[in-house]
Scaffold this motif. Structure first.
Motif, PDB file in Angstrom:
ATOM      1  N   ALA A  53      14.955   6.571   7.302  1.00 59.94           N
ATOM      2  CA  ALA A  53      14.203   6.323   7.102  1.00 59.94           C
ATOM      3  C   ALA A  53      14.270   5.633   8.901  1.00 59.94           C
ATOM      4  O   ALA A  53      13.274   5.637   8.995  1.00 59.94           O
ATOM      5  CB  ALA A  53      14.812   4.518   7.074  1.00 59.94           C
ATOM      6  N   LEU A  69      10.572   6.320  10.811  1.00 61.64           N
ATOM      7  CA  LEU A  69      10.467   4.437  11.617  1.00 61.64           C
ATOM      8  C   LEU A  69       9.498   4.924  13.082  1.00 61.64           C
ATOM      9  O   LEU A  69       8.548   4.256  13.755  1.00 61.64           O
ATOM     10  CB  LEU A  69      11.360   3.639  11.915  1.00 61.64           C
ATOM     11  N   GLN A  70      10.018   6.005  13.307  1.00 61.94           N
ATOM     12  CA  GLN A  70      10.274   6.842  14.807  1.00 61.94           C
ATOM     13  C   GLN A  70       8.896   7.568  14.938  1.00 61.94           C
ATOM     14  O   GLN A  70       8.368   7.378  16.329  1.00 61.94           O
ATOM     15  CB  GLN A  70      11.625   7.077  15.841  1.00 61.94           C
ATOM     16  N   TYR A 104       6.493   8.616  12.273  1.00 60.88           N
ATOM     17  CA  TYR A 104       5.378   8.349  11.776  1.00 60.88           C
ATOM     18  C   TYR A 104       3.956   7.806  13.012  1.00 60.88           C
ATOM     19  O   TYR A 104       4.885   6.553  13.580  1.00 60.88           O
ATOM     20  CB  TYR A 104       5.199   7.122  10.482  1.00 60.88           C
ATOM     21  N   GLU A 131       1.389   4.822  13.598  1.00 58.78           N
ATOM     22  CA  GLU A 131       0.531   3.810  12.628  1.00 58.78           C
ATOM     23  C   GLU A 131      -0.450   3.371  11.559  1.00 58.78           C
ATOM     24  O   GLU A 131       0.526   3.150  10.819  1.00 58.78           O
ATOM     25  CB  GLU A 131      -0.511   3.301  13.830  1.00 58.78           C
ATOM     26  N   LEU A 180       2.516   4.687   8.599  1.00 55.92           N
ATOM     27  CA  LEU A 180       3.073   3.843   8.131  1.00 55.92           C
ATOM     28  C   LEU A 180       2.834   2.848   7.853  1.00 55.92           C
ATOM     29  O   LEU A 180       2.546   2.197   6.983  1.00 55.92           O
ATOM     30  CB  LEU A 180       4.452   2.899   9.969  1.00 55.92           C
ATOM     31  N   ALA A 230       2.906  -1.915  10.280  1.00 50.13           N
ATOM     32  CA  ALA A 230       3.414  -0.893  11.303  1.00 50.13           C
ATOM     33  C   ALA A 230       2.436  -0.991  12.778  1.00 50.13           C
ATOM     34  O   ALA A 230       3.283  -0.650  13.710  1.00 50.13           O
ATOM     35  CB  ALA A 230       2.233  -0.365  10.620  1.00 50.13           C
ATOM     36  N   ILE A 268       5.717  -2.001  14.754  1.00 47.99           N
ATOM     37  CA  ILE A 268       6.889  -1.086  14.935  1.00 47.99           C
ATOM     38  C   ILE A 268       6.257  -0.022  15.569  1.00 47.99           C
ATOM     39  O   ILE A 268       7.613   0.357  16.651  1.00 47.99           O
ATOM     40  CB  ILE A 268       7.312  -0.640  12.996  1.00 47.99           C
ATOM     41  N   ARG A 318       9.304   0.142  18.986  1.00 45.48           N
ATOM     42  CA  ARG A 318       9.894   1.048  18.890  1.00 45.48           C
ATOM     43  C   ARG A 318       9.764   1.996  20.467  1.00 45.48           C
ATOM     44  O   ARG A 318      10.534   2.756  20.911  1.00 45.48           O
ATOM     45  CB  ARG A 318       9.018   2.445  17.901  1.00 45.48           C
ATOM     46  N   PHE A 374      15.787  -2.939  12.484  1.00 49.62           N
ATOM     47  CA  PHE A 374      14.711  -3.091  11.601  1.00 49.62           C
ATOM     48  C   PHE A 374      14.223  -4.896  11.222  1.00 49.62           C
ATOM     49  O   PHE A 374      12.902  -5.523  11.598  1.00 49.62           O
ATOM     50  CB  PHE A 374      14.768  -2.673  10.155  1.00 49.62           C
ATOM     51  N   LEU A 420      10.211   1.958   2.372  1.00 48.40           N
ATOM     52  CA  LEU A 420      10.719   3.236   3.323  1.00 48.40           C
ATOM     53  C   LEU A 420      11.785   4.217   2.659  1.00 48.40           C
ATOM     54  O   LEU A 420      12.013   5.712   2.133  1.00 48.40           O
ATOM     55  CB  LEU A 420      11.582   2.301   4.541  1.00 48.40           C
TER      56      LEU A 420
END
Length: 311
Positions: free
Chosen positions: A142, A146-147, A149, A151, A154, A171, A174, A178, A189, A213
């Motif tokens: 997961a 998140l790192q 994908y 925008e 997501l 999105a 995140i 990141r 998260f 997720l």
């Protein structure tokens, strides 16, 4: 006999789902979600030595539960554990030389064990690495999703799998966050997304986010579709499909395949207007756990059981 690992997972709708298979003691059956072994144990108790049960699970933790086979009886000759994703149902049945099966049971979703394991990252109750893989040997975690994908990707997964209306805002937040610091743990998260939720709906929305997720990490919808299509081909005439679902996405797929014979739910009719489908429904109305089971096992509160028979 396989002993249920009660601390691993409490089987949901145990009697109802196995009763739904209408078991022939000499038949061939598949439990595509072995977990703690509860449903498998019940199926085995109804089989003769001539019958056979194949149980699938891709999680090494689940495989450890087969050690409950009674040493005095020796290894059961009518039980086979398959350490694999159930999407490969057809491949494995071909490998074992099984042309037709008499019934298949699936208890979808996540086991109690996964939510309670502090190290797997399935629950926001614990601070743990964001992993969420059912099969810890393969696939993206997961945290990697998140790192990596973009925008739009997501936003789409949060909207489709989490049914979150503010998916685009989540999105964007995140992706922005990141750049300063990777989102590696459940607490990382939460810290990023919590400000986006109203306090009274925070837990419910967070649960949807974690669900989305998890589904993406494990390719759950694709696996379910492949398994159900494979089961449709493998089931013998009169064979039963007994499936327990927990959220609307998977329930819609199961309902569609049982009612129309296809994933999309497209209705095909013959000359007389009769729906052409390989199944007939055993229960027109979904079966849900009674109040006592819901009280004893909170996981069961969203469970729905659908049963269909191959024509």
């Amino acid at each position: 006999m396989v002993k249920t690992a009660e601390t691993y997972h409490i089987p949901v709708l145990l009697k109802e789902s196995v009763d739904g298979l209408n078991i022939n003691p000499d038949g061939v059956y598949v439990d595509v979600t072995f977990g703690g072994g509860g449903h498998s144990r019940e199926i085995l108790s109804r089989l003769s030595p001539k019958g056979h049960l194949y149980s699938f699970d891709q999680d090494a933790d689940a495989e450890a539960n087969i050690c409950g086979i009674d040493a005095e009886e020796g290894e059961l000759s009518n039980f086979t554990f398959v350490r694999s994703n159930f999407r490969y149902l057809k491949n494995w049945m071909q490998y074992y030389g099984v042309e037709k099966i008499d019934g298949l049971l699936g208890d979808l979703g996540v086991s109690s064990h996964h939510f309670d394991d502090e190290q797997r990252g399935f629950s926001f109750r614990f601070d743990a690495p964001l992993d969420m893989r059912m099969n810890k040997r393969a696939g993206k975690t997961a945290a990697e999703i998140l790192q990596e994908y973009d925008e739009e990707s997501l936003a789409n997964l949060f909207y489709i799998y989490g049914e979150l209306k503010n998916s685009r805002k989540i999105a964007a937040t995140i992706v922005s966050s990141r750049k300063q610091k990777p989102v590696l743990t459940t607490k990382d998260f939460q810290a990023v997304v919590e400000p986006l939720f109203k306090r009274e709906r925070e837990k419910k929305e967070m649960a949807k986010l974690f669900q989305a997720l998890r589904i993406e990490v494990n390719h759950e919808m694709d696996a379910l579709k492949e398994m159900l299509l494979g089961a449709s081909e493998l089931l013998a005439e009169g064979g039963r499909l007994s499936v327990i679902t927990y959220h609307s996405l998977e329930d819609r797929i199961v309902k569609n395949i049982m009612k129309t014979g296809n994933i999309e739910g497209k209705i095909n009719q013959d000359f007389f207007g009769r729906i052409e489908t390989p199944f007939k429904l055993v229960n027109n109305k979904v079966i849900v756990p009674d109040a006592n089971e819901q009280e004893q096992n909170p996981r069961s509160r969203s469970a729905k059981l659908r049963i269909a028979e191959k024509k």
